[in-house]
Enzyme design. Structure first.
Site, PDB file in Angstrom:
ATOM      1  N   TYR A  72      55.863  34.885   5.792  1.00  8.44           N
ATOM      2  CA  TYR A  72      56.476  34.853   7.121  1.00  8.44           C
ATOM      3  C   TYR A  72      56.570  36.263   7.704  1.00  8.44           C
ATOM      4  O   TYR A  72      56.282  36.487   8.876  1.00  8.44           O
ATOM      5  CB  TYR A  72      57.862  34.214   7.047  1.00  8.44           C
ATOM      6  CG  TYR A  72      58.435  33.903   8.411  1.00  8.44           C
ATOM      7  CD1 TYR A  72      58.280  32.638   8.972  1.00  8.44           C
ATOM      8  CD2 TYR A  72      59.122  34.868   9.146  1.00  8.44           C
ATOM      9  CE1 TYR A  72      58.791  32.342  10.234  1.00  8.44           C
ATOM     10  CE2 TYR A  72      59.628  34.586  10.400  1.00  8.44           C
ATOM     11  CZ  TYR A  72      59.464  33.326  10.950  1.00  8.44           C
ATOM     12  OH  TYR A  72      59.973  33.048  12.189  1.00  8.44           O
ATOM     13  N   PHE A 124      41.857  37.533  35.885  1.00  7.58           N
ATOM     14  CA  PHE A 124      41.483  36.218  35.363  1.00  7.58           C
ATOM     15  C   PHE A 124      42.564  35.200  35.751  1.00  7.58           C
ATOM     16  O   PHE A 124      43.724  35.557  35.949  1.00  7.58           O
ATOM     17  CB  PHE A 124      41.305  36.281  33.835  1.00  7.58           C
ATOM     18  CG  PHE A 124      40.848  34.965  33.273  1.00  7.58           C
ATOM     19  CD1 PHE A 124      39.597  34.466  33.586  1.00  7.58           C
ATOM     20  CD2 PHE A 124      41.678  34.198  32.465  1.00  7.58           C
ATOM     21  CE1 PHE A 124      39.182  33.228  33.112  1.00  7.58           C
ATOM     22  CE2 PHE A 124      41.270  32.968  31.981  1.00  7.58           C
ATOM     23  CZ  PHE A 124      40.021  32.480  32.303  1.00  7.58           C
ATOM     24  N   ASP A 125      42.179  33.910  35.818  1.00 13.06           N
ATOM     25  CA  ASP A 125      43.101  32.859  36.296  1.00 13.06           C
ATOM     26  C   ASP A 125      44.447  32.842  35.574  1.00 13.06           C
ATOM     27  O   ASP A 125      45.487  32.684  36.203  1.00 13.06           O
ATOM     28  CB  ASP A 125      42.522  31.444  36.118  1.00 13.06           C
ATOM     29  CG  ASP A 125      41.049  31.399  36.383  1.00 13.06           C
ATOM     30  OD1 ASP A 125      40.588  32.175  37.228  1.00 13.06           O
ATOM     31  OD2 ASP A 125      40.367  30.598  35.737  1.00 13.06           O
ATOM     32  N   ASP A 215      42.860  44.163  30.341  1.00 15.29           N
ATOM     33  CA  ASP A 215      42.666  42.797  29.858  1.00 15.29           C
ATOM     34  C   ASP A 215      41.318  42.850  29.144  1.00 15.29           C
ATOM     35  O   ASP A 215      40.262  42.915  29.764  1.00 15.29           O
ATOM     36  CB  ASP A 215      42.669  41.832  31.050  1.00 15.29           C
ATOM     37  CG  ASP A 215      42.354  40.403  30.639  1.00 15.29           C
ATOM     38  OD1 ASP A 215      42.061  40.174  29.449  1.00 15.29           O
ATOM     39  OD2 ASP A 215      42.385  39.517  31.512  1.00 15.29           O
ATOM     40  N   ALA A 217      39.443  41.035  26.800  1.00 10.29           N
ATOM     41  CA  ALA A 217      38.762  39.949  26.091  1.00 10.29           C
ATOM     42  C   ALA A 217      37.320  40.297  25.694  1.00 10.29           C
ATOM     43  O   ALA A 217      36.891  40.023  24.579  1.00 10.29           O
ATOM     44  CB  ALA A 217      38.787  38.685  26.955  1.00 10.29           C
ATOM     45  N   LYS A 258      37.261  35.844  22.168  1.00  8.21           N
ATOM     46  CA  LYS A 258      35.987  36.346  22.696  1.00  8.21           C
ATOM     47  C   LYS A 258      35.459  37.431  21.756  1.00  8.21           C
ATOM     48  O   LYS A 258      34.859  37.135  20.726  1.00  8.21           O
ATOM     49  CB  LYS A 258      36.169  36.875  24.120  1.00  8.21           C
ATOM     50  CG  LYS A 258      36.279  35.778  25.170  1.00  8.21           C
ATOM     51  CD  LYS A 258      37.685  35.285  25.329  1.00  8.21           C
ATOM     52  CE  LYS A 258      37.893  34.440  26.555  1.00  8.21           C
ATOM     53  NZ  LYS A 258      39.248  33.890  26.610  1.00  8.21           N
ATOM     54  N   HIS A 450      41.693  21.749  38.289  1.00 13.82           N
ATOM     55  CA  HIS A 450      40.323  21.626  37.753  1.00 13.82           C
ATOM     56  C   HIS A 450      40.268  20.925  36.397  1.00 13.82           C
ATOM     57  O   HIS A 450      39.283  20.297  36.065  1.00 13.82           O
ATOM     58  CB  HIS A 450      39.632  22.981  37.696  1.00 13.82           C
ATOM     59  CG  HIS A 450      40.326  24.005  36.867  1.00 13.82           C
ATOM     60  ND1 HIS A 450      41.506  24.596  37.261  1.00 13.82           N
ATOM     61  CD2 HIS A 450      40.024  24.524  35.662  1.00 13.82           C
ATOM     62  CE1 HIS A 450      41.885  25.453  36.342  1.00 13.82           C
ATOM     63  NE2 HIS A 450      41.016  25.426  35.347  1.00 13.82           N
TER      64      HIS A 450
HETATM   65  N1  F0G Z   1      41.500  37.269  30.209  1.00 12.90           N
HETATM   66  C1  F0G Z   1      40.201  36.984  30.405  1.00 12.90           C
HETATM   67  C2  F0G Z   1      39.317  37.986  31.042  1.00 12.90           C
HETATM   68  C3  F0G Z   1      39.691  35.742  29.998  1.00 12.90           C
HETATM   69  O1  F0G Z   1      38.406  35.470  30.197  1.00 12.90           O
HETATM   70  C4  F0G Z   1      40.563  34.811  29.366  1.00 12.90           C
HETATM   71  C5  F0G Z   1      40.080  33.503  28.928  1.00 12.90           C
HETATM   72  C6  F0G Z   1      41.903  35.171  29.196  1.00 12.90           C
HETATM   73  C7  F0G Z   1      42.343  36.407  29.620  1.00 12.90           C
HETATM   74  C8  F0G Z   1      42.903  34.220  28.553  1.00 12.90           C
HETATM   75  O2  F0G Z   1      42.683  34.132  27.201  1.00 12.90           O
HETATM   76  O3  F0G Z   1      42.013  31.746  26.803  1.00 12.90           O
HETATM   77  O4  F0G Z   1      42.787  33.239  24.947  1.00 12.90           O
HETATM   78  O5  F0G Z   1      44.391  32.417  26.611  1.00 12.90           O
HETATM   79  N2  F0G Z   1      38.984  33.021  29.300  1.00 12.90           N
HETATM   80  C9  F0G Z   1      38.380  31.772  28.849  1.00 12.90           C
HETATM   81  C10 F0G Z   1      37.085  31.576  29.578  1.00 12.90           C
HETATM   82  C11 F0G Z   1      39.271  30.591  28.857  1.00 12.90           C
HETATM   83  O6  F0G Z   1      36.486  30.480  29.416  1.00 12.90           O
HETATM   84  O7  F0G Z   1      36.622  32.469  30.273  1.00 12.90           O
HETATM   85  P1  F0G Z   1      42.993  32.810  26.348  1.00 12.90           P
END
Ligand code: F0G
Length: 458
Positions: A72, A124-125, A215, A217, A258, A450
């Site tokens: 843990y 990102f969204d 960010d 990824a 990623k 979506h």
């Molecule tokens: N930032 C970026 C640039 C991303 O592309 C994603 C996720 C996230 C943050 C969020 O990360 O999914 O681990 O919570 N992108 C995926 C995509 C979902 O299909 O581009 P997560």
């Protein structure tokens, strides 16, 4: 003669994927209400929905899984991950989280409040979602070139310094908790940010005393593009470039699904001990104790190993090379794409693909559905459906670009699969004039529609 790249690995285990007939797929997609998220994965032949968590781990990563320490608190796996983050990014403090958006949730809980603004390059969204959820505003400062799919610019993820400075001038520093630089910029087409731009952003940020967070990824793919396109760094190793990139940031959020090549995981890393302490509290509430934060020990081990593998040149040459291979092939067939081709995906410019379909009929979704029906390929719409409705007027928001993203999982498909994808695309492209109608929404959720939207063919 310059020898071509070849994958720096061979395949030890395979997973069966399922062919189907066009007739079957027409039935399945109708049952799925023309929403590709509703399909069962075994009804998909080549799944390019995302490159997130869909990569193939190496034998070393799998053996690291066996060495995972599931204690843990204070697990060896935590310290392995800590050492990897120090070595690759040079951050002293970090918090594991279950994925990227969880990292955003924890970091923003400690930093973003109602009325704040967070400038960045096409957030990102989920990043934007977590900012707006706190009644703050994400302000897009991406360079204009990013929004024209035909302009060849080597760093279409770059921030426009004038746009950025205008925001820093307009708002007091108390209202700007951070600048977010997304590397690579997913929303502008997997496009990289240059180190020069990172330096300039940091210089501006210092002038206005604002922290900079990346960010991250797809940070390794970003580093690969820097090596190829920014001459100062052509003789640097990828690991040296990554260290240089992160010199100009105060911290990072990471979706490890990623460029750490794991199926699940994320983290926040930073220099500032006070911020670490504050974020720790939210990590414990939302994710788990600070030494596991929603991750299993075995996943932390695989992640640490994945960070090392993803920052090797040979790996990136094959990985990004495969995406370029698919893109070049499609270009040869005349298919309109976002250019230059991005690091993790190709983005089909659906407005140029089906100019006869009006935007009210969801052009990109129409192309994505066709790709599935004709070839069993699953991509994702990045257009009007994703853009959602305006929260005040409830009118559809029509984005400048209607894109279909085909994201390539890491180390998963061969170039034969890419040839197949390109051939399907060519087949659809050759008969594109026959398409007369798009789609209509019959049911949708109030936000993030979506994922669950139901559509029908017009
Ligand atoms: N930032 C970026 C640039 C991303 O592309 C994603 C996720 C996230 C943050 C969020 O990360 O999914 O681990 O919570 N992108 C995926 C995509 C979902 O299909 O581009 P997560």
């Amino acid at each position: 003669m310059k020898l071509p790249y070849a994958e720096p690995y061979k395949i030890k285990m395979v997973e069966k994927i399922h062919r189907s007939t066009q007739q079957q797929r027409e039935k399945w997609i109708k049952e799925a209400n023309y929403n590709l998220f509703n399909l069962r994965s075994e009804h998909v032949f080549i799944d390019l929905l995302t490159d997130s968590g869909t990569g193939a781990m190496s034998d070393v990563q799998w053996s690291e899984m066996m060495l995972g320490d599931e204690s843990y608190a204070g697990a060896t796996s935590f310290y392995k991950m800590k050492a990897a983050i120090k070595k690759i990014f040079n951050f002293d403090y970090f918090l594991p989280t279950h994925q990227g958006r969880a990292a955003e949730n924890v970091l923003f809980s400690a930093t973003v409040k109602a009325g704040d603004v967070v400038p960045g390059n096409s957030h990102f969204d989920t990043t934007k979602g977590h900012i707006e959820f706190r009644a703050a505003k994400a302000i897009d400062c991406t360079i204009d070139e990013a929004f024209n799919t035909t302009v060849l610019h080597p760093f279409k993820g770059n921030l426009d310094l004038q746009k950025l400075e205008a925001v820093l001038e307009e708002y007091p520093k108390e209202k700007i908790p951070m600048i977010i630089v997304t590397i690579t910029c997913n929303s502008s087409g997997g496009q990289p940010v240059s180190i020069q731009n990172m330096r300039d952003v940091k210089a501006l940020a210092e002038k206005y005393e604002i922290p900079v967070f990346y960010d991250s990824a797809r940070f390794a793919e970003n580093a690969y593009f820097i090596k190829l396109r920014e001459s100062e760094f052509k003789d640097f190793t990828i690991k040296e470039i990554v260290l240089e990139m992160f010199k100009y940031s105060d911290g990072m959020t990471m979706s490890s699904k990623k460029d750490a090549i794991v199926n699940m995981g994320g983290f926040i890393a930073m220099h500032n001990k006070e911020l670490y302490k504050e974020a720790s509290m939210f990590n414990i509430i939302f994710e788990g104790y600070v030494t596991y934060g929603g991750m299993s020990g075995r996943d932390m081990n695989a992640l640490a190993q994945g960070l090392d593998e993803a920052t090797e040149f040979d790996y990136l040459e094959a990985r990004v090379g495969q995406v370029q291979y698919l893109g070049e092939k499609c270009k040869k067939y005349g298919i309109p794409l976002q250019q230059p081709i991005g690091g993790h995906a190709i983005f089909i410019d659906a407005k140029r693909f089906l100019p006869q379909i009006p935007k009210e009929e969801y052009i990109a979704q129409t192309v994505a559905v066709e790709l599935y029906i004709v070839g069993g390929i699953r991509g994702v719409e990045i257009g009007t459906i994703l853009a959602d409705r305006d929260p005040d007027t409830r009118e559809n928001r029509y984005p400048e670009l209607e894109l279909v993203r085909l994201a390539i999982p890491r180390r998963t498909y061969t170039n034969n699969h890419m040839d197949y994808v390109a051939a399907v695309m060519k087949t659809i492209f050759n008969t594109r004039h026959e398409a007369k109608k798009g789609l209509r929404i019959v049911e949708e959720a109030p936000i993030m529609r979506h994922f669950t939207v139901k559509l029908e063919k017009l």
